[in-house]
Design an enzyme around this catalytic site. Sequence first.
Site, PDB file in Angstrom:
ATOM      1  N   GLY A 138      10.948   2.885   7.248  1.00 53.35           N
ATOM      2  CA  GLY A 138      10.554   1.722   8.022  1.00 53.35           C
ATOM      3  C   GLY A 138      10.083   0.565   7.173  1.00 53.35           C
ATOM      4  O   GLY A 138       9.699  -0.488   7.688  1.00 53.35           O
ATOM      5  N   THR A 170      10.317  -8.466   4.637  1.00 60.97           N
ATOM      6  CA  THR A 170       9.860  -7.077   4.733  1.00 60.97           C
ATOM      7  C   THR A 170       8.556  -6.863   3.976  1.00 60.97           C
ATOM      8  O   THR A 170       7.733  -6.033   4.375  1.00 60.97           O
ATOM      9  CB  THR A 170      10.942  -6.118   4.220  1.00 60.97           C
ATOM     10  OG1 THR A 170      11.311  -6.486   2.882  1.00 60.97           O
ATOM     11  CG2 THR A 170      12.180  -6.170   5.100  1.00 60.97           C
ATOM     12  N   GLU A 209       1.135   0.328   0.056  1.00 59.08           N
ATOM     13  CA  GLU A 209      -0.229   0.803   0.274  1.00 59.08           C
ATOM     14  C   GLU A 209      -1.297  -0.214  -0.117  1.00 59.08           C
ATOM     15  O   GLU A 209      -2.468  -0.040   0.217  1.00 59.08           O
ATOM     16  CB  GLU A 209      -0.431   2.110  -0.501  1.00 59.08           C
ATOM     17  CG  GLU A 209       0.340   3.258   0.128  1.00 59.08           C
ATOM     18  CD  GLU A 209       0.663   4.379  -0.842  1.00 59.08           C
ATOM     19  OE1 GLU A 209       0.087   5.459  -0.691  1.00 59.08           O
ATOM     20  OE2 GLU A 209       1.498   4.181  -1.733  1.00 59.08           O
TER      21      GLU A 209
END
Length: 712
Positions: free
Chosen positions: A461, A590, A661
């Site tokens: 994703g 993205t 992250e």
Amino acid sequence: MTTLQRTVGAEVTRVEGREKVTGAALYAYEYPVPDALYAWPVQSTVPRGTVRAVDAVAALSLPGVVAVLDSRNVVRLRPTDTPELAVLQSPEVAYRGQIVAAVVADTFETARQAAAAVRVEYDVDDHDSELMDGDPRIFVPETVNGGYPGHTETGDVDAALAAAPVVLDATYTTPPEHTATMEPHATIAVWDGDTLTLYNGDQGPWMTAARVAELFGLPEGAVRVVADHTGGGFGSKAIPRPPTVLAALAARAVGRPVKVAATRQQMFTMVSYRTPTLQRIRLGAERDGRLTAIWHDALQQSSTLTPYCEQTVTCTRVMYAARHRRTTHRLAQLDVPTPSWMRAPGEAPGMFALESAMDELAVELGMDPIELRMANEPSVDPGTGQPFSSRNLVACLREGAARFGWAGRDPAPGRRREGQWLAGTGVAACNYPALTWPSTATARAEPGGGFTVRIAAADIGTGARTALTQVAADELGVEIDRVTLDIGRSAYGQAPWAGGSMGLSSWGWAVSKACRALTKRLDEVSGAVPPGGLEERADTAEDLEARRAFSRHAYGAQFAEVRVDAVTGQVRVDRLLGMFAAGRVINPRTAGSQLRGGMCMGLSMALHENLETDPRFGDFANHDLATYHIAANADVRDVQAHWLEENDDELNPMGSKGIGELGIVGTAAAIANAVYHATGVRVRDLPITVERVRAGLSAGPSAGFSVGPSAR
């Protein structure tokens, strides 16, 4: 070849977008495998003990039931360093919810009904499932997740703290949290002789294939993993988990393909969760804010099966300059499910504690918290002494402050009030290592003028498929629609998982190298592609070994604006702004999505997420999305992610660092610091609930006030 406008750096829409919105994209459970059966696990109802008997008579009497499996009738697996994967290999029970049997039937519904009819008898042992400091069994592991040392020490920390004019000593706690992926863990296992194909929700197809082959004693290449699309992972799908092993065992036992899909409730015990932490931080500083000593200690839990320990204090080793330093991980192995990776494992809870402590120190010193951080900027990595490949934390703090409107902020808490709402702002720094692992890729020129690039990457994703297509198109010098990128197959060769924010930096290097080699070969044949095509393969292992020694990290600054209801203690986050330095951004569309998504997860960590451990059994009482709360649309009002133009030649050919992250790290601390600024209440224990804030408001503003477990 003709040189075209580069697509790297452009906002390219997802190349698989149409497949996803039309439903053509296949996820693990959806592959059309004929003659498949369904397996349903029977989970332990006791926290510790031994299975004495499995009564399968009632289950086997139901029409459509093919088999009931337990530790007596499944194939023996090879010994493993991850005992969690030794499914049905022993009658011993290490935690409540562990798989102790399974039913295989011709329908999903029949398997579930039959599993409820299986009767399991246990010899029950005493158990211990409560994480408590002072437990004599607590130990310091030699290494922790990622291979980092469990303990580091430089200088004389005790003497430095004793001599410091200002000392902060505070304890922070974070609760267990669950990955809660949108796509549950699911697998279809198909045996053909001694070859196993797994259609698996997977973050690392090649690594899963290697691990499963080792478990079953199969040669390299005998296990093939297919994971064309994966609906989220957050670390939980980076290695095989018990449902995947169960599917393979069941299919071997019955000689037919078997499908396993974990329910939402089952996932809370059968797959990974983030360990709770109890962290104590002691900071010694001069009156001008310069740190003289840092001591960060983190206690966490694992199961008795696996001594998994997160790298909770590793960010503290790299963030700020101080001559005297001590960082320690401590671990308690309890009768609980095994924790494992969850997005930014270690860094997310560790930086909540460190960045909260830095804010508390700034209050004590009467310094602006941004100025305090900049005053302790190191010239080299404080932990290793290595030079930084690039470090733009100060630039992120400055640019983020300008965009957020930090200038002129009244540092005194509890000064801004709008009706019954108290308003405040907070800041925290963030950090994540820029990791890269060896990868292989192939690039192929097709006779029709197109190109096919293959690599065992996984798109969970994040947009990795699109970014890799951009990298390939630029290296080949062609339009992006002439490139077909095939990913998600273990057969494509060695490649790391989509985890540790290393995916694009690792896979992209291999793709870049393979495409460059193919371009060179095409030049040698004047662009003439034979009927069979031309193919080049690349491996980056030697390239990585040849890299110079640098401390490679991504950095950022997180800003939060909150309102707190002075009566109820409710916290609303009105605004989040993140400013990041993460190398070259391959696809702004993205990348922005990933950073904002990480910040939303940080907001969820700050205000909502909390697995409630049931001390009677050691598992979690709130094991569904009705009672395990995560952030919803109403919680996310204004989230902005920006980044600096950062050039770093010591990373990879793209100059990119991982970002998946980075966004979550620091967000919770920024929100907690903003809550303090709004109210004068210092909540050191996540999540920041209305009860904890209200208790603090009732006691009156205090910079050192703590509510929750650490106050007891």
